[in-house]
Design an enzyme around this catalytic site. Structure first.
Site, mmCIF file in Angstrom:
data_model
loop_
_atom_site.group_PDB
_atom_site.id
_atom_site.type_symbol
_atom_site.label_atom_id
_atom_site.label_comp_id
_atom_site.label_asym_id
_atom_site.label_seq_id
_atom_site.Cartn_x
_atom_site.Cartn_y
_atom_site.Cartn_z
ATOM 1 N N SER A 54 3.102 20.161 50.418
ATOM 2 C CA SER A 54 4.293 20.802 50.970
ATOM 3 C C SER A 54 4.814 20.072 52.198
ATOM 4 C CB SER A 54 3.973 22.253 51.339
ATOM 5 O OG SER A 54 3.607 22.988 50.200
ATOM 6 N N ASN A 78 53.312 33.894 28.307
ATOM 7 C CA ASN A 78 54.539 33.758 29.085
ATOM 8 C C ASN A 78 54.362 34.090 30.561
ATOM 9 O OD1 ASN A 78 56.518 33.175 26.891
ATOM 10 N ND2 ASN A 78 55.771 35.145 26.134
ATOM 11 N N ARG A 82 58.047 32.100 34.272
ATOM 12 C CA ARG A 82 57.335 33.359 34.538
ATOM 13 C C ARG A 82 55.850 33.157 34.813
ATOM 14 N NH1 ARG A 82 58.857 36.922 29.477
ATOM 15 N NH2 ARG A 82 59.189 34.876 28.533
ATOM 16 N N TYR A 89 19.273 8.471 50.853
ATOM 17 C CA TYR A 89 20.499 7.850 51.344
ATOM 18 C C TYR A 89 20.272 7.271 52.731
ATOM 19 C CZ TYR A 89 25.515 7.440 52.445
ATOM 20 O OH TYR A 89 26.761 6.974 52.787
ATOM 21 N N GLU A 139 66.245 39.243 15.998
ATOM 22 C CA GLU A 139 65.696 39.133 17.348
ATOM 23 C C GLU A 139 65.937 40.426 18.130
ATOM 24 O OE1 GLU A 139 63.820 36.766 18.225
ATOM 25 O OE2 GLU A 139 64.202 35.391 16.560
ATOM 26 N N GLY A 144 67.449 26.687 22.107
ATOM 27 C CA GLY A 144 66.843 27.576 21.140
ATOM 28 C C GLY A 144 65.879 26.867 20.206
ATOM 29 N N ARG A 169 22.361 18.857 39.510
ATOM 30 C CA ARG A 169 23.600 18.109 39.639
ATOM 31 C C ARG A 169 23.656 17.018 38.560
ATOM 32 N NH1 ARG A 169 23.358 16.474 45.783
ATOM 33 N NH2 ARG A 169 25.088 15.128 45.133
ATOM 34 N N ASN A 190 57.644 39.129 14.215
ATOM 35 C CA ASN A 190 57.538 37.692 13.992
ATOM 36 C C ASN A 190 56.504 37.083 14.954
ATOM 37 O OD1 ASN A 190 58.030 34.949 13.539
ATOM 38 N ND2 ASN A 190 59.823 34.941 14.877
#
Length: 462
Positions: free
Chosen positions: A407, A229, A21, A389, A160, A84, A335, A175
């Site tokens: 700048s 679920n 599900r 780089y 159940e 079960g 980073r 439960n």
């Protein structure tokens, strides 16, 4: 566990489910919650109480490989057929060599990630009073789907949903799926189970009966027993997780939230006086000091933010450190490997990668600093770029204390600028500079009077 307890405890985690599900191509225990999985939260909660064994089934190799990468000393039992919960525990008792060597056996599910250590302690304390088994229960507004707790005298049984009659379905105590047994009691009862029920399964809940000195322990907070679920419940688990952390931070740690329902904080390591604005995202590996301001839209992952720092709106920080009193952003990015010094300032649209920025240095706006060592008291103007780089390797830029970088300056790495240097605006620097030097590297300006009219185009009337 109570301080005077010397009982050995086994924890059995039922982790064999397929999770159809959830609509995910992964086994149910590995469904993601924040940056972990459902089973991670379960193991983390129970690991301090005893030895953990996972009963695996569907795609067991993926589950076991994942768990082994994150935890040590986890045992495994393979449930080939899922017949079960009772059958799962039978498999554990038969196939795990030392299963009978524990005083108590706790059984829980891999899809209940919100159970707290306090709840586990309460179960152990309760069974130490003399019960043969204890089941955690809660009251559900809508009990549909849950096993009902049928109290009879001093004991109880669990019926159940599929097997309950109309009167039993009206009961709202249900439960939780979390149990603790005296191991000898469990062994005496688990192999006598019948699959004569509407599901055709062996129910672990059938080991509880009114005549057997078993106890239902009612808990006031049902949210921690949420079983995941489907994707709706997965989302609810995430919401409850964040709410519980926010509640702790506000009540116990003195952290202020502008809007806790829209703040995505998963870390409890946040100091007093810190203020988290709405839509901030903070992962569970991040540590934040006292009196820090985290403005709206900030993302912080696996980082350290020290006392008095300000992280302005929409900044993104990963695997980095921001020191005391530093200011980041708005709209800055740190980073991995960035280390921002005490009192330093990074302004808007500044990106830093694998670099150290010294005390009270400033990179005010629209700049990239990569693979660099920037000293103390350095001022870097707008539009600064480290050209780190060369197409094959990352190269280092070093700028000494007290330097001024104008700048629109580019540094062609590898390069070293000494202390108290001055680089004129608009320069492209490709040679290192000694301490105290001045550099200018730009084309000479020529001004031609009266020539502008040759280049200015005027609109023509139509």
């Amino acid at each position: 566990m109570s301080d005077n307890s010397s009982k050995k405890v086994a924890i059995v985690v039922l982790a064999a489910g397929k999770g159809t599900r959830l609509k995910m191509d992964i086994p149910k225990p590995l469904a993601p919650l924040h940056e972990n999985t459902l089973v991670d939260y379960v193991i983390d909660t129970f690991k301090d109480f005893g030895d953990i064994t996972l009963v695996t089934g569907h795609q067991r190799e993926l589950v076991e490989e994942h768990v082994n990468k994150k935890f040590e000393n986890i045992n495994y039992v393979y449930q080939k057929e899922q017949l079960g919960t009772g059958h799962a525990v039978q498999t554990y008792l038969k196939d795990f060599e030392n299963s009978r060597g524990y005083d108590y056996t706790i059984v829980t599910c891999a899809d209940t990630p919100l159970i707290t250590k306090e709840t586990v302690s309460s179960l152990i304390e309760e069974i130490e009073k003399g019960s043969n088994a204890v089941c955690a229960t809660f009251t559900a507004d809508n009990p549909t789907g849950y096993g009902r707790i049928i109290r009879k005298g001093t004991g109880f049984q669990i019926v159940e949903e599929k097997d309950a009659n109309d009167d039993q379905r009206q009961i709202d105590e249900v439960n939780s799926g979390l149990y603790i047994f005296k191991t000898l009691y469990l062994m005496d009862h688990i192999f006598n189970l019948s699959d004569d029920n509407k599901s055709g399964e062996f129910y672990l809940t059938d080991t509880f009966s009114p005549e057997a000195n078993v106890t239902p322990l009612l808990f006031e907070e049902p949210r921690e027993f949420l079983g995941v679920n489907n994707l709706i419940q997965l989302s609810q688990a995430d919401i409850y997780l964040r709410r519980s952390i926010a509640r702790y931070l506000m009540l116990e740690a003195g952290v202020r939230f502008t809007d806790p329902s829209h703040t995505y904080c998963y870390s409890k390591n946040i100091g007093q006086g810190t203020h988290l604005f709405q839509n901030a995202f903070i992962d569970d590996k991040t540590v934040i000091g006292k009196n820090v301001i985290i403005e709206q839209g900030v993302t912080i992952k696996n980082s350290i933010i020290e006392d008095g720092a300000i992280i302005k709106a929409n900044s993104y920080i990963t695997d980095s450190k921001v020191s005391n009193g530093a200011s980041i952003g708005p709209m800055a990015q740190l980073r991995p490997g960035s280390n921002i010094g005490e009192g330093a300032k990074l302004g808007n649209f500044v990106e830093v990668k694998k670099s150290n920025i010294g005390k009270k240095s400033a990179v005010s706006h629209l700049s990239y600093v990569g693979d660099a060592e920037i000293g103390d008291g350095v001022n870097i103007g707008c539009g600064f770029i480290t050209c780190n780089y060369d197409g094959a390797n990352k190269n280092k830029t070093i700028i000494g204390d007290g330097s001024f970088i104008g700048s629109d300056t580019q540094m062609i790495a590898p390069i070293e600028i000494g202390k108290e240097c001055y680089v004129a605006s608009g320069s492209t620097i490709n040679k290192s500079m000694p301490d105290g030097s001045f550099a200018i590297a730009r084309g000479r300006q020529e001004t031609k009077e009266g020539m502008a009219k040759r280049f200015i185009k005027k609109k023509t009337d139509k």
